[in-house]
Design a protein around this motif. Structure first.
Motif, short mmCIF file in Angstrom:
data_model
loop_
_atom_site.label_atom_id
_atom_site.label_comp_id
_atom_site.label_asym_id
_atom_site.label_seq_id
_atom_site.Cartn_x
_atom_site.Cartn_y
_atom_site.Cartn_z
N ALA A 1 0.92 15.58 -14.35
CA ALA A 1 0.85 14.93 -15.65
C ALA A 1 2.12 14.12 -15.90
CB ALA A 1 0.67 15.97 -16.76
N TYR A 2 1.98 13.06 -16.69
CA TYR A 2 3.12 12.31 -17.19
C TYR A 2 3.16 12.44 -18.71
CZ TYR A 2 3.89 9.98 -12.71
OH TYR A 2 4.17 9.72 -11.39
N ASP B 1 -3.22 4.74 -3.20
CA ASP B 1 -4.01 5.59 -4.08
C ASP B 1 -3.05 6.60 -4.71
OD1 ASP B 1 -6.16 6.88 -5.34
OD2 ASP B 1 -7.42 6.81 -3.54
N PHE B 2 -3.58 7.42 -5.64
CA PHE B 2 -2.78 8.53 -6.14
C PHE B 2 -2.29 9.36 -4.97
CE2 PHE B 2 -5.39 7.91 -10.07
CZ PHE B 2 -4.34 7.64 -10.93
N ARG B 3 -1.13 9.96 -5.12
CA ARG B 3 -0.55 10.72 -4.00
C ARG B 3 -1.48 11.85 -3.55
NH1 ARG B 3 0.40 16.35 -3.82
NH2 ARG B 3 -0.25 16.93 -5.91
N TRP C 1 1.54 0.29 -8.61
CA TRP C 1 2.83 0.86 -9.03
C TRP C 1 4.05 0.18 -8.41
CZ3 TRP C 1 -0.48 4.87 -6.66
CH2 TRP C 1 -1.47 5.29 -7.54
N ALA C 2 3.90 -1.08 -8.07
CA ALA C 2 5.05 -1.82 -7.52
C ALA C 2 5.99 -2.21 -8.66
CB ALA C 2 4.57 -3.06 -6.79
N THR C 3 7.24 -1.86 -8.49
CA THR C 3 8.25 -2.23 -9.49
C THR C 3 9.54 -2.56 -8.76
OG1 THR C 3 9.32 -1.54 -11.57
CG2 THR C 3 9.09 0.14 -9.87
N PRO C 4 10.24 -3.61 -9.16
CA PRO C 4 11.43 -4.03 -8.42
C PRO C 4 12.51 -2.95 -8.39
CG PRO C 4 10.69 -5.76 -9.90
CD PRO C 4 9.91 -4.55 -10.26
N LEU C 5 13.16 -2.83 -7.24
CA LEU C 5 14.28 -1.91 -7.07
C LEU C 5 15.56 -2.72 -7.27
CD1 LEU C 5 13.00 -0.14 -3.82
CD2 LEU C 5 12.73 0.65 -6.17
N THR C 6 16.13 -2.62 -8.47
CA THR C 6 17.23 -3.53 -8.82
C THR C 6 18.44 -2.84 -9.42
OG1 THR C 6 16.24 -3.92 -11.00
CG2 THR C 6 15.65 -5.46 -9.22
N GLU C 7 18.28 -1.66 -9.95
CA GLU C 7 19.33 -1.06 -10.76
C GLU C 7 19.96 0.15 -10.05
OE1 GLU C 7 19.81 1.04 -15.16
OE2 GLU C 7 18.13 -0.33 -14.78
N GLY C 8 21.23 0.03 -9.69
CA GLY C 8 21.91 1.15 -9.05
C GLY C 8 22.28 2.24 -10.05
N PRO D 1 0.99 -4.92 -16.30
CA PRO D 1 1.68 -3.73 -16.83
C PRO D 1 1.77 -2.62 -15.78
CG PRO D 1 0.01 -4.52 -18.38
CD PRO D 1 -0.20 -5.28 -17.09
N TRP D 2 2.90 -1.94 -15.76
CA TRP D 2 3.14 -0.83 -14.82
C TRP D 2 2.76 0.47 -15.51
CZ3 TRP D 2 6.69 3.36 -14.44
CH2 TRP D 2 6.83 3.91 -13.17
N ASP D 3 1.89 1.27 -14.88
CA ASP D 3 1.41 2.52 -15.49
C ASP D 3 1.13 3.54 -14.40
OD1 ASP D 3 0.22 4.60 -16.84
OD2 ASP D 3 -1.24 3.36 -17.91
N PRO D 4 2.00 4.54 -14.22
CA PRO D 4 1.82 5.50 -13.13
C PRO D 4 0.68 6.48 -13.35
CG PRO D 4 3.69 6.14 -14.48
CD PRO D 4 3.24 4.79 -14.98
N THR D 5 0.04 6.49 -14.54
CA THR D 5 -1.05 7.43 -14.81
C THR D 5 -2.41 6.90 -14.39
OG1 THR D 5 -1.47 6.64 -17.07
CG2 THR D 5 0.23 8.32 -16.78
#
Length: 505
Positions: free
Chosen positions: A148-149, A325-327, A426-433, A406-410
């Protein structure tokens, strides 16, 4: 609970006059074996369960699981009669998961190689059988931390069709099973090295057990149920049946599932079934000491938040669609893909915002293999990847994402990275250290090849006839899974076909 036979407990076989040690002998000590024992004991049968492991290593593969069990249901209201109460239920949404959904998932992830009759039994009987086990004393709950989220308004949304698990995970499951067995009068003996089956006039009438001095003892019963697992802990068999390199896989669960009872069944004419060249294998901590059959950390050595980030090999290249797909529907096959990579090692990569969303039970465990750095270049150097390779992969990935979606992991949100290989959701940029890299390898859970049976666990020979007195359940039962499986369906199958076998034996 007794641990050795006593003379006054032996009973007679009316047909042969043989002195019996039990009505039913169950070989194995995991969820399926104990479920079979409970079903037989409830019928008034005298049951003897033989576990190869010593008492301090009890529980089979089931002990090492999270206890997740996939069942069909109509939503939260339909589950509340047998799950433990939780104040969060009032603000929780559990989408219905129908029998049709369950069947479709099995067909989809196995590419249609699942046995349809076994599938029907699993899908229809998993939920009522969990209620039966709960009535005996097993305890179930909603798996908030895994399935669940929490939404911005404080409510919870479950996802992926897998919602129910045991209180206390696999450890709780097996402690409950042992307690119920004692209450039902089942005798459990540990450290029992069962080597073969006793056959008299075409009927299985017992088993042989190797003693400490090397001698063999025969134990007799009217019938025998085999629930002793697959061959995943046998490196030689893994190489022979799964292919070269599989001898290097890490054994996630019990070290005692070496295929001996599968071999014993084949020796007396049982037919093979299932997909012998594939197995359940997942992403597993690569370098943590004692990362095989670890009874303290058990399932916490898995790394299953990978759909949020990316996975790269030691050359800095992506090689799977992390968002396919979902994990629940991909984790059992991605271990195989990592085994194919250089050194059989890969790295899950996340940035700071994603790190906050990772499963705490898996990514905050003691001694975890993780590297952390303020930049991707520094991270690459820490894990031995050429910095230009990793940064190039991440830049290509980041630049290919349609961030207007829109990004939504559910849900499967369709937010894609149009790179090679594509990331479908669920692709989202990897930008923030800071950035994080978790080293993973292939952890093998169980093998998909086993013995052929009818839908009630009666083992079949080459002509399709029942081998009288012999039953099979759990991971030894071939035919349900091939290549992949939906998460939680293994424990569910153990319950369904364990009970079916125990009801007949």
């Amino acid at each position: 609970m007794t641990t050795s036979p006593t003379p006054d407990t032996r009973i007679g076989d009316a047909q042969t006059g043989t002195s019996l040690d039990a009505d039913v002998i169950v070989v194995g000590g995991g969820n399926a074996a104990f479920t079979a024992a409970h079903a037989a004991a409830e019928r008034g049968r005298k049951v003897l369960l033989l576990e190869k492991a010593p008492r301090d290593a009890f529980g089979g593969n089931s002990y090492y699981t999270a206890g997740a069990t996939r069942i069909a249901h109509a939503g939260l209201e339909d589950l509340q009669d047998f799950i433990e109460p939780d104040e969060r239920h009032a603000v929780t949404e559990v989408p219905a998961y129908s029998a049709a959904d369950y069947t479709a998932d099995l067909v989809r992830v196995t590419d249609g190689r699942n046995d349809p009759e076994l599938t029907e039994g699993l899908v229809q009987e998993a939920a009522p059988n969990l209620r039966w086990l709960q009535s005996l004393g097993l305890k179930y709950r909603l798996m908030y931390e895994r399935q669940a989220y929490q939404r911005e308004d404080g409510s919870y949304l479950f996802w992926g069709g897998l919602h129910v698990g045991n209180v206390g995970g696999g450890e709780g499951l097996m402690h409950d099973h042992v307690r119920v067995a004692e209450q039902l009068g089942t005798e459990v003996r540990y450290g029992q090295d069962v080597t073969g089956l006793v056959v008299e006039e075409g009927q299985v009438k017992g088993v042989t057990v190797r003693q400490e001095d090397g001698s063999l003892q025969e134990l007799h019963a009217e019938s025998v149920i085999l629930g002793a697992g697959g061959f995943e802990s046998n490196a030689e068999w893994r190489r022979e049946h799964l292919g070269e390199g599989w001898e290097n896989a890490k054994v996630r669960g019990t070290p005692f599932n070496n295929g001996d009872m599968i071999a014993a069944g084949l020796e007396i004419g049982a037919q093979k079934a299932g997909h012998w060249s594939t197995c359940h294998s997942t992403q597993w901590d690569a370098f943590t000491p004692n990362n095989e059959s670890n009874r303290e950390l058990t399932n916490r050595l898995t790394r299953q938040s990978y759909p949020l980030g990316i996975i790269v090999n030691t050359e800095g290249q992506r090689f799977v669609d992390e968002g396919e797909d979902f994990r629940n529907y991909t984790y059992a096959k991605f271990g195989r893909e990592i085994l194919k990579q250089p050194g059989s090692v890969a790295y899950q990569i996340f940035d700071a915002p994603l790190r906050a969303m990772l499963r705490s039970e898996e990514y905050e465990m003691p001694g975890i293999t993780v590297a952390e750095a303020g930049t991707l270049e520094e991270l690459a150097e820490k894990i031995g990847i050429a910095p230009e390779a990793l940064t190039g992969t991440v830049q290509d990935y980041n630049g290919s994402i349609d961030t207007t979606v829109p990004w939504d992991p559910t849900v499967k949100d369709g937010r894609r990275a149009e790179t090679t290989p594509v990331k479908s959701n669920w692709a989202t940029p990897l930008t923030e250290g800071p950035f994080y890299a978790y080293a993973v390898t292939c952890g093998i859970t169980f093998t998909f090849g086993g013995l052929k049976s009818d839908t009630h666990g009666r083992v079949l020979d080459a002509e399709g006839e029942h081998i009288s007195g012999l039953y099979v359940c759990g991971e030894m039962l071939g035919g349900l899974f091939a290549g992949n499986y939906p998460g939680g369906s293994g424990l569910a199958a153990g319950v369904v076909f364990g009970r079916r076998a125990g009801t007949l034996a």
